[in-house]
Design an enzyme around this catalytic site. Structure first.
Site, PDB file in Angstrom:
ATOM      1  N   ARG A  88       0.821  -1.207   0.000  1.00  0.00           N
ATOM      2  CA  ARG A  88       0.000   0.000   0.000  1.00  0.00           C
ATOM      3  C   ARG A  88       0.853   1.255   0.000  1.00  0.00           C
ATOM      4  O   ARG A  88       0.321   2.354   0.178  1.00  0.00           O
ATOM      5  CB  ARG A  88      -0.854   0.032   1.264  1.00  0.00           C
ATOM      6  CG  ARG A  88      -2.259  -0.511   1.085  1.00  0.00           C
ATOM      7  CD  ARG A  88      -2.856  -0.594   2.474  1.00  0.00           C
ATOM      8  NE  ARG A  88      -4.255  -0.322   2.522  1.00  0.00           N
ATOM      9  CZ  ARG A  88      -5.201  -1.266   2.588  1.00  0.00           C
ATOM     10  NH1 ARG A  88      -4.898  -2.521   2.543  1.00  0.00           N
ATOM     11  NH2 ARG A  88      -6.459  -0.923   2.687  1.00  0.00           N
ATOM     12  N   ARG A 160     -17.781  -2.489  10.492  1.00  0.00           N
ATOM     13  CA  ARG A 160     -16.407  -2.217  10.916  1.00  0.00           C
ATOM     14  C   ARG A 160     -16.288  -0.758  11.347  1.00  0.00           C
ATOM     15  O   ARG A 160     -16.885   0.120  10.740  1.00  0.00           O
ATOM     16  CB  ARG A 160     -15.437  -2.487   9.757  1.00  0.00           C
ATOM     17  CG  ARG A 160     -15.057  -3.942   9.635  1.00  0.00           C
ATOM     18  CD  ARG A 160     -14.310  -4.264   8.363  1.00  0.00           C
ATOM     19  NE  ARG A 160     -13.367  -3.256   7.897  1.00  0.00           N
ATOM     20  CZ  ARG A 160     -12.645  -3.380   6.782  1.00  0.00           C
ATOM     21  NH1 ARG A 160     -12.772  -4.455   6.024  1.00  0.00           N
ATOM     22  NH2 ARG A 160     -11.819  -2.434   6.423  1.00  0.00           N
TER      23      ARG A 160
HETATM   24  P1  ADP Z   1      -9.918  -1.722   2.688  1.00  0.00           P
HETATM   25  O1  ADP Z   1      -9.090  -2.206   1.535  1.00  0.00           O
HETATM   26  O2  ADP Z   1     -11.377  -1.843   2.439  1.00  0.00           O
HETATM   27  O3  ADP Z   1      -9.483  -0.372   3.200  1.00  0.00           O
HETATM   28  P2  ADP Z   1      -8.591  -3.576   4.459  1.00  0.00           P
HETATM   29  O4  ADP Z   1      -9.279  -4.614   5.242  1.00  0.00           O
HETATM   30  O5  ADP Z   1      -7.684  -3.988   3.368  1.00  0.00           O
HETATM   31  O6  ADP Z   1      -9.740  -2.636   3.943  1.00  0.00           O
HETATM   32  O7  ADP Z   1      -7.745  -2.625   5.441  1.00  0.00           O
HETATM   33  C1  ADP Z   1      -8.288  -2.084   6.625  1.00  0.00           C
HETATM   34  C2  ADP Z   1      -7.227  -1.317   7.397  1.00  0.00           C
HETATM   35  O8  ADP Z   1      -6.156  -2.205   7.771  1.00  0.00           O
HETATM   36  C3  ADP Z   1      -6.533  -0.204   6.604  1.00  0.00           C
HETATM   37  O9  ADP Z   1      -7.268   0.990   6.615  1.00  0.00           O
HETATM   38  C4  ADP Z   1      -5.213  -0.095   7.378  1.00  0.00           C
HETATM   39  O10 ADP Z   1      -5.358   0.593   8.587  1.00  0.00           O
HETATM   40  C5  ADP Z   1      -4.904  -1.553   7.717  1.00  0.00           C
HETATM   41  N1  ADP Z   1      -4.080  -2.187   6.651  1.00  0.00           N
HETATM   42  C6  ADP Z   1      -4.425  -3.206   5.820  1.00  0.00           C
HETATM   43  N2  ADP Z   1      -3.423  -3.514   4.985  1.00  0.00           N
HETATM   44  C7  ADP Z   1      -2.405  -2.657   5.286  1.00  0.00           C
HETATM   45  C8  ADP Z   1      -1.117  -2.431   4.761  1.00  0.00           C
HETATM   46  N3  ADP Z   1      -0.639  -3.151   3.733  1.00  0.00           N
HETATM   47  N4  ADP Z   1      -0.369  -1.447   5.337  1.00  0.00           N
HETATM   48  C9  ADP Z   1      -0.807  -0.717   6.349  1.00  0.00           C
HETATM   49  N5  ADP Z   1      -2.031  -0.861   6.884  1.00  0.00           N
HETATM   50  C10 ADP Z   1      -2.822  -1.814   6.359  1.00  0.00           C
END
Ligand code: ADP
Length: 213
Positions: A88, A160
């Site tokens: 990300r 959530r």
């Molecule tokens: P979405 O893609 O719908 O935002 P996710 O379940 O992928 O939902 O992610 C939810 C939260 O988890 C993000 O907003 C972040 O806080 C955290 N998160 C998930 N993946 C990462 C990542 N690769 N790096 C940092 N934070 C992450």
């Protein structure tokens, strides 16, 4: 197939990941689910991650990169995987390059799900999720058979904390600033395959099969 799934929050990456996983018989590695599990289990990492997640900010790279590295060293991902929610940021993409280098493998696809902000906000604010198995529902378009109960595992569905409207807007900003620039990086390597986030659920499997086939 060694794939990264990219796209804004709420574009349906998780749904697509599971369909592709079934089609090609490869595991899905979902950082959001792994982090939510750590929060639920109140692990050392989980306690730190929770505040970032509730605000819609990225969890620090050190934590996420560590979790992904550990997962990617397991043998079941060696013949293929779908990474959902990682990388990300450029730092995370660097970390992924290093992990794959160490394993002696390369990415084959970056599937990019395209969707407008209006549709994202509409979808996420009406999303309900299963805290046990990760299944997702929608108050208008994908209701569970029994109100607020997960069809797959029977758990009580929740909204959530980060699916509230202000947090969604912030997640979108974070996505535009930190994650979207990765499109150029992977585009330069010729890895991007685009797909619309608006393909109907009942057409999704055939669509992805034809696209990736
Ligand atoms: P979405 O893609 O719908 O935002 P996710 O379940 O992928 O939902 O992610 C939810 C939260 O988890 C993000 O907003 C972040 O806080 C955290 N998160 C998930 N993946 C990462 C990542 N690769 N790096 C940092 N934070 C992450």
């Amino acid at each position: 197939m060694r794939m990264v799934l990219m796209g804004p929050p709420g574009s349906g990456k998780g749904t697509r990941a599971h369909i592709i996983s079934d089609l090609f018989d490869i595991p899905v590695v979902t950082t959001g689910d792994m982090l939510r599990e750590a929060v639920r289990d109140e692990t050392q990492y989980g306690k730190i991650a929770k505040d970032y997640m509730d605000r819609g900010d990225l969890v620090p790279d050190k934590i996420v990169n560590g979790i992904v590295r550990e997962r990617m060293m397991k043998p079941d991902v060696h013949d293929g995987f779908i990474l959902d929610g990682f990388p990300r940021s450029q730092t995370q993409a660097d970390a992924l390059d290093e992990i794959l280098d160490d394993l002696g493998i390369e990415l084959t696809h970056v599937l990019f799900v395209v969707l407008s902000d209006e549709v994202i906000i509409q979808r996420l604010s009406k999303r309900r999720s299963c805290p046990e198995c990760g299944a997702v529902y929608h108050l208008e378009s994908a209701l569970p058979k029994q109100k607020d109960i997960c069809d797959a595992c029977g758990a009580q569905l929740i909204q959530r904390d980060d699916d509230k409207e202000e947090v969604i807007k912030h997640r979108l900003e974070v996505y535009r600033e930190l994650t979207e620039p990765l499109l150029e990086r992977y585009g330069n390597r010729g890895l991007i395959v685009e797909t619309s986030g608006e393909v109907a659920m009942n057409e999704l499997k055939a669509h992805l099969k034809a696209l990736l086939g």
